[in-house]
Design an enzyme around this catalytic site. Structure first.
Site, PDB file in Angstrom:
ATOM      1  N   THR A 100       0.840  -1.192   0.000  1.00  0.00           N
ATOM      2  CA  THR A 100       0.000   0.000   0.000  1.00  0.00           C
ATOM      3  C   THR A 100       0.882   1.251   0.000  1.00  0.00           C
ATOM      4  O   THR A 100       0.569   2.249  -0.640  1.00  0.00           O
ATOM      5  CB  THR A 100      -0.944  -0.020   1.221  1.00  0.00           C
ATOM      6  OG1 THR A 100      -1.712  -1.223   1.168  1.00  0.00           O
ATOM      7  CG2 THR A 100      -1.888   1.152   1.212  1.00  0.00           C
TER       8      THR A 100
ATOM      9  N   ASP B  43      -5.127  -1.416  -5.256  1.00  0.00           N
ATOM     10  CA  ASP B  43      -4.660  -2.076  -4.023  1.00  0.00           C
ATOM     11  C   ASP B  43      -5.501  -3.345  -3.800  1.00  0.00           C
ATOM     12  O   ASP B  43      -6.613  -3.453  -4.327  1.00  0.00           O
ATOM     13  CB  ASP B  43      -4.833  -1.118  -2.835  1.00  0.00           C
ATOM     14  CG  ASP B  43      -3.961  -1.521  -1.641  1.00  0.00           C
ATOM     15  OD1 ASP B  43      -3.218  -2.513  -1.747  1.00  0.00           O
ATOM     16  OD2 ASP B  43      -4.026  -0.824  -0.600  1.00  0.00           O
ATOM     17  N   GLU B  44      -4.991  -4.283  -3.038  1.00  0.00           N
ATOM     18  CA  GLU B  44      -5.727  -5.519  -2.708  1.00  0.00           C
ATOM     19  C   GLU B  44      -6.232  -6.208  -3.979  1.00  0.00           C
ATOM     20  O   GLU B  44      -7.396  -6.650  -4.042  1.00  0.00           O
ATOM     21  CB  GLU B  44      -6.912  -5.217  -1.775  1.00  0.00           C
ATOM     22  CG  GLU B  44      -6.566  -4.427  -0.530  1.00  0.00           C
ATOM     23  CD  GLU B  44      -6.007  -5.275   0.610  1.00  0.00           C
ATOM     24  OE1 GLU B  44      -5.856  -6.502   0.429  1.00  0.00           O
ATOM     25  OE2 GLU B  44      -5.694  -4.694   1.667  1.00  0.00           O
TER      26      GLU B  44
ATOM     27  N   GLN C 294      -3.652 -13.553   0.834  1.00  0.00           N
ATOM     28  CA  GLN C 294      -4.654 -12.783   1.568  1.00  0.00           C
ATOM     29  C   GLN C 294      -5.972 -12.685   0.813  1.00  0.00           C
ATOM     30  O   GLN C 294      -6.774 -11.786   1.053  1.00  0.00           O
ATOM     31  CB  GLN C 294      -4.131 -11.375   1.863  1.00  0.00           C
ATOM     32  CG  GLN C 294      -2.967 -11.373   2.839  1.00  0.00           C
ATOM     33  CD  GLN C 294      -2.579  -9.959   3.213  1.00  0.00           C
ATOM     34  OE1 GLN C 294      -3.314  -9.260   3.904  1.00  0.00           O
ATOM     35  NE2 GLN C 294      -1.418  -9.522   2.756  1.00  0.00           N
TER      36      GLN C 294
ATOM     37  N   ARG D 298      -1.889  -8.709  11.151  1.00  0.00           N
ATOM     38  CA  ARG D 298      -2.287  -7.346  11.523  1.00  0.00           C
ATOM     39  C   ARG D 298      -1.464  -6.853  12.699  1.00  0.00           C
ATOM     40  O   ARG D 298      -1.446  -5.674  13.009  1.00  0.00           O
ATOM     41  CB  ARG D 298      -3.782  -7.283  11.924  1.00  0.00           C
ATOM     42  CG  ARG D 298      -4.797  -7.639  10.858  1.00  0.00           C
ATOM     43  CD  ARG D 298      -4.578  -6.946   9.556  1.00  0.00           C
ATOM     44  NE  ARG D 298      -3.812  -7.785   8.656  1.00  0.00           N
ATOM     45  CZ  ARG D 298      -3.170  -7.322   7.575  1.00  0.00           C
ATOM     46  NH1 ARG D 298      -3.191  -6.046   7.283  1.00  0.00           N
ATOM     47  NH2 ARG D 298      -2.490  -8.139   6.795  1.00  0.00           N
TER      48      ARG D 298
HETATM   49  P1  ATP Z   1      -1.036  -5.645   3.756  1.00  0.00           P
HETATM   50  O1  ATP Z   1      -0.658  -6.850   2.962  1.00  0.00           O
HETATM   51  O2  ATP Z   1      -1.427  -6.000   5.139  1.00  0.00           O
HETATM   52  O3  ATP Z   1      -1.987  -4.767   3.045  1.00  0.00           O
HETATM   53  P2  ATP Z   1       1.097  -3.935   2.856  1.00  0.00           P
HETATM   54  O4  ATP Z   1       1.985  -4.801   2.068  1.00  0.00           O
HETATM   55  O5  ATP Z   1       0.153  -3.074   2.112  1.00  0.00           O
HETATM   56  O6  ATP Z   1       0.334  -4.809   3.927  1.00  0.00           O
HETATM   57  P3  ATP Z   1       1.857  -1.516   4.171  1.00  0.00           P
HETATM   58  O7  ATP Z   1       0.616  -1.347   4.949  1.00  0.00           O
HETATM   59  O8  ATP Z   1       2.080  -0.664   2.989  1.00  0.00           O
HETATM   60  O9  ATP Z   1       2.013  -3.064   3.779  1.00  0.00           O
HETATM   61  O10 ATP Z   1       3.118  -1.377   5.115  1.00  0.00           O
HETATM   62  C1  ATP Z   1       3.186  -2.035   6.380  1.00  0.00           C
HETATM   63  C2  ATP Z   1       3.900  -1.157   7.378  1.00  0.00           C
HETATM   64  O11 ATP Z   1       5.268  -1.064   7.046  1.00  0.00           O
HETATM   65  C3  ATP Z   1       3.367   0.262   7.385  1.00  0.00           C
HETATM   66  O12 ATP Z   1       3.388   0.752   8.709  1.00  0.00           O
HETATM   67  C4  ATP Z   1       4.360   0.997   6.525  1.00  0.00           C
HETATM   68  O13 ATP Z   1       4.432   2.366   6.849  1.00  0.00           O
HETATM   69  C5  ATP Z   1       5.669   0.294   6.853  1.00  0.00           C
HETATM   70  N1  ATP Z   1       6.653   0.325   5.744  1.00  0.00           N
HETATM   71  C6  ATP Z   1       6.477  -0.135   4.494  1.00  0.00           C
HETATM   72  N2  ATP Z   1       7.593   0.028   3.748  1.00  0.00           N
HETATM   73  C7  ATP Z   1       8.509   0.600   4.553  1.00  0.00           C
HETATM   74  C8  ATP Z   1       9.887   1.029   4.379  1.00  0.00           C
HETATM   75  N3  ATP Z   1      10.513   0.887   3.216  1.00  0.00           N
HETATM   76  N4  ATP Z   1      10.495   1.566   5.441  1.00  0.00           N
HETATM   77  C9  ATP Z   1       9.857   1.715   6.621  1.00  0.00           C
HETATM   78  N5  ATP Z   1       8.587   1.341   6.856  1.00  0.00           N
HETATM   79  C10 ATP Z   1       7.916   0.790   5.834  1.00  0.00           C
HETATM   80 MG    MG Z   2      -1.930  -3.000   2.078  1.00  0.00          MG
END
Ligand code: ATP
Ligand code: MG
Length: 691
Positions: free
Chosen positions: A31, A211-212, A242, A620
């Site tokens: 995301t 997204d998703e 997921q 989560r």
């Molecule tokens: P989900 O599969 O649950 O949707 P996601 O892959 O979309 O997860 P994000 O929600 O984008 O993951 O990121 C998870 C957490 O990690 C968030 O708090 C985000 O700010 C942090 N994060 C992501 N990339 C980085 C990075 N390169 N450096 C530091 N923090 C990061």
């Molecule tokens: Mg996400």
């Protein structure tokens, strides 16, 4: 712009000119890639309004807009960030005329659809109507209309259902209304069958982000393809592990097909998880391991081992709720996380929330239940708001249709159909059409009489609402009006279950009280339009109702514990998570009912989806995770013996560390005692200063 992105994320963000798929596990920053890519696209000169980002929920859209604003400032407000359904509404408002749709068409909620189907079946019961609704929705999602469904029908039941569907389609057209499935199906039709509309949108959108992606269904995928055209400038991010909406028609085929249909697709994998500790991530990886792999991936975390994942064994559901409260209190008493919003309790089904709500209330811990219905989304409140909107704006056609049929006043769908055709022919609102001198040429005298009587009644209500000031007068007015239209009877007639009807009526009374108080100036205008404590007229208050219904989206910063279903927790994160009700029968859902079918293909697939749901739940959590289950659970009215979910064993936790330390409970009790004495001291001090 590359600040806070790893190399793989940067690659995804900088790949601008072709189709791109980011495929990665939970918490790996998918995301985050989307929000940063929006910023990057704007930075390279693409106008904000030519970017569309599609999220799974309205709430996720609001959050993404907020983050994008932080990255690029005000320009972010022009980016189209919304759900597939909201995008569909936009397409239809702009270009739906070629399908015979007025721009102010109404969108029916699920209850509206049920009642139309009840009617189409000649007064069928609610349960049957809901089953039809489900079946018709599946047909629509498979791209079938009533005629096609009839042609394909395999037996008498399906032929009957196709007839009902034809009547349903007829009514929707007459009412200038669409249902949720149409919000995807009709835009798809628009883009597929009208090349000029398709070209317009393909030109308008420079890049589409999704997204998703794993939870899109077949029609959403088709829609995406038509929106981006052959150039395929899109970025999809998702995680096959997921995918949890298969039961609603989402299909992983969309992931499988992407590399085949876009041979130039750039696939990027992210492996680092930034959300959870290693202990939590290991449990997640172990749980998902038995599922077949569409795309193999390994996730690692650099946040350290962290607290072991705990399994909390409980005697019954009340006990489980008590232990959940004790856990939250003890973490707060000891740790760095003092905010209530750092905690979430997740479970499989909405009804499981109740016992946790009771325990939190008893402990005076603030909470919100998300994934449930907001007050303003309830059918009965929407009914009343429909009337209020019509007083304020006679030209609100959706409000007109809702009010004229709720409660029923003997004006049938054929009359409304003729009125609708007449109104669109003369480009009038439905209400304005009522008093047109040429209307009598298309309606018989009786129909005309009832319609005009309704029109005069609305005018009269509007006039009186304009002159009703103050709480007492407003309450009297509202009470009389509800009696006039027979709303209480309407609620009881419409529900097979009397308790449900009674609960709905209570909501109505609550709503009236609340309106009245606002007329009396006792409550400020929560939408922020006016803040004075002056007495207001009922019409003035009614005018702000539409704004109020968006309150629920502003609640995100509340400092409260979150109670949520697993499905509604998708994409979100909290420092401390309790995964509750992890017993066989709930998670995975009901496998024991299918003893004979254990080896069947559909059973295996359902079990795999349940496993993914568990994986979503575990991932989560950022810092601490507890998985709780109770030895007895309610099933209907009975108490039955429950077994721990097979997924607990599948997490392969280290036995020596999993059991929650009994000393935690003692600490929590101490903390609670300390708080009580502090409260008592504060109360005493307050009394002292008042004296
Ligand atoms: P989900 O599969 O649950 O949707 P996601 O892959 O979309 O997860 P994000 O929600 O984008 O993951 O990121 C998870 C957490 O990690 C968030 O708090 C985000 O700010 C942090 N994060 C992501 N990339 C980085 C990075 N390169 N450096 C530091 N923090 C990061
Ligand atoms: Mg996400």
């Amino acid at each position: 712009m590359s600040a806070g992105l790893n190399l793989a994320q940067q690659e995804a963000v900088n790949y601008l000119h072709g189709p791109c798929l980011v495929l990665a596990g939970a918490g790996s920053g998918k995301t985050r890639v989307i929000t940063h890519k929006i910023a990057r696209l704007i930075q390279t000169g693409l106008e904000a309004k030519r970017i569309a980002a599609i999220t799974f929920t309205n709430k996720a859209a609001a959050e993404m807009r907020e983050r994008a604003k932080q990255l690029v400032g005000r320009e972010a407000k022009d980016v189209l960030i919304c759900t597939f359904h909201a995008l569909g509404v936009r397409l239809m408002r702009q270009d739906g005329a070629v399908l015979g749709l007025k721009p102010q068409f109404s969108i029916l909620d699920s209850d509206d659809v049920t009642s139309i189907l009840k009617d189409a079946g000649g007064g069928t019961d609610v349960a049957t109507a809901r089953q039809w609704q489900w079946d018709i929705s599946r047909w629509k999602n498979a791209g079938l209309n009533a005629a096609q469904a009839a042609a394909q029908a395999k037996d008498d039941h399906e032929r009957m259902l196709a007839t009902i569907m034809a009547r349903y389609e007829e009514r929707l057209a007459a009412y200038q209304s669409v249902d949720f499935d149409d919000l995807i199906g009709m835009p798809l039709k628009l883009l597929r069958d009208f090349p000029e509309v398709r070209e317009k949108w393909q030109k308008a959108l420079g890049h589409v982000l999704v997204d998703e992606y794993q939870d899109t269904n077949a029609t959403q995928y088709e829609l995406l393809k038509l929106l981006v055209g052959e150039r395929g400038r899109f970025t999809a991010v998702g995680d096959d592990d997921q995918s949890i909406y298969g039961w609603r028609g989402a299909t992983l085929d969309n992931l499988r097909k992407l590399p085949q249909e876009y041979p130039t697709l750039k696939v990027i994998k992210l492996e680092q998880n930034y959300r959870s500790t290693s202990a939590i991530l290991r449990a997640a990886n172990n749980v998902i391991q038995p599922n077949p792999k569409l795309f193999p991936k390994t996730l690692f975390s650099e946040l350290g081992e962290g607290e072991p994942v705990r399994v909390v064994d409980c005697d019954n559901e009340e006990h489980e709720a008590e232990r959940m409260v004790a856990r939250i209190q003890s973490i707060r008493a000891n740790g760095v996380h003092k905010d209530w919003k750092d905690f979430a309790v997740l479970y499989r089904a909405n009804h499981q929330a109740r016992v946790f709500e009771q325990a939190l209330r008893k402990a005076q811990i603030p909470y919100k239940v998300s994934g449930g219905q907001s007050f303003f989304d309830r059918a009965e409140i929407r009914d009343l708001c429909g009337w209020l909107r019509l007083w304020v704006n006679n030209d609100d056609d959706p409000a007109f249709l809702r009010s004229v049929t709720t409660p029923k006043r003997g004006i049938g769908h054929q009359t409304l159909g003729s009125l609708g055709t007449f109104a669109s022919q003369y480009k009038l609102s439905l209400f304005a059409a009522l008093f047109s001198p040429s209307l009598p040429s298309v309606l018989n005298a009786r129909a005309l009489g009832s319609l005009q009587e309704f029109g005069r009644y609305v005018n009269d209500l509007e006039f009186r609402a304009r002159h009703t000031v103050g709480a007492e007068a407003a309450l009297a007015f509202l009470t009389e009006w509800l009696k006039d239209i027979g709303y209480e009877k309407h609620l009881y007639d419409g529900e097979d279950n009397e308790k449900v009807a009674a609960a709905r009526w209570t909501n109505v009374l609550e709503f009236c009280d609340w309106m009245a108080k606002r007329c009396g100036g006792e409550i400020d205008d929560a939408a922020g339009v006016t803040t004075s404590s002056e007495r207001k007229t009922l019409l003035e208050v009614a005018q702000t109702i539409a704004l109020l219904s968006t309150i629920s989206e502003r609640e995100k910063d509340q400092n409260v514990v979150t109670l949520s279903t697993l499905h509604a927790s998708k994409g979100l994160e909290w420092p401390h998570v309790v995964l509750a009700g992890c017993v066989e029968g709930m998670l995975p859902f009901k496998p024991e009912d299918e003893d004979g079918a254990v080896a069947s293909e559909s059973f295996v697939q359902r079990l795999q989806e349940e496993r993914r749901l568990m994986y979503v739940g575990i991932t989560r959590a950022q810092r601490s995770l507890a998985v709780s289950w109770s030895k007895k659970r309610k099933k209907g009215r009975e108490m039955v013996v429950a077994r721990p979910s097979r997924f607990i064993a599948e997490m392969s936790l280290d036995q020596s560390t999993t059991k929650e330390d009994p000393r935690e409970k003692l600490k929590a009790l101490r903390a609670e005692f300390a708080k009580k004495s502090a409260d008592a001291a504060a109360a005493a001090a307050a009394q002292g200063s008042a004296a």
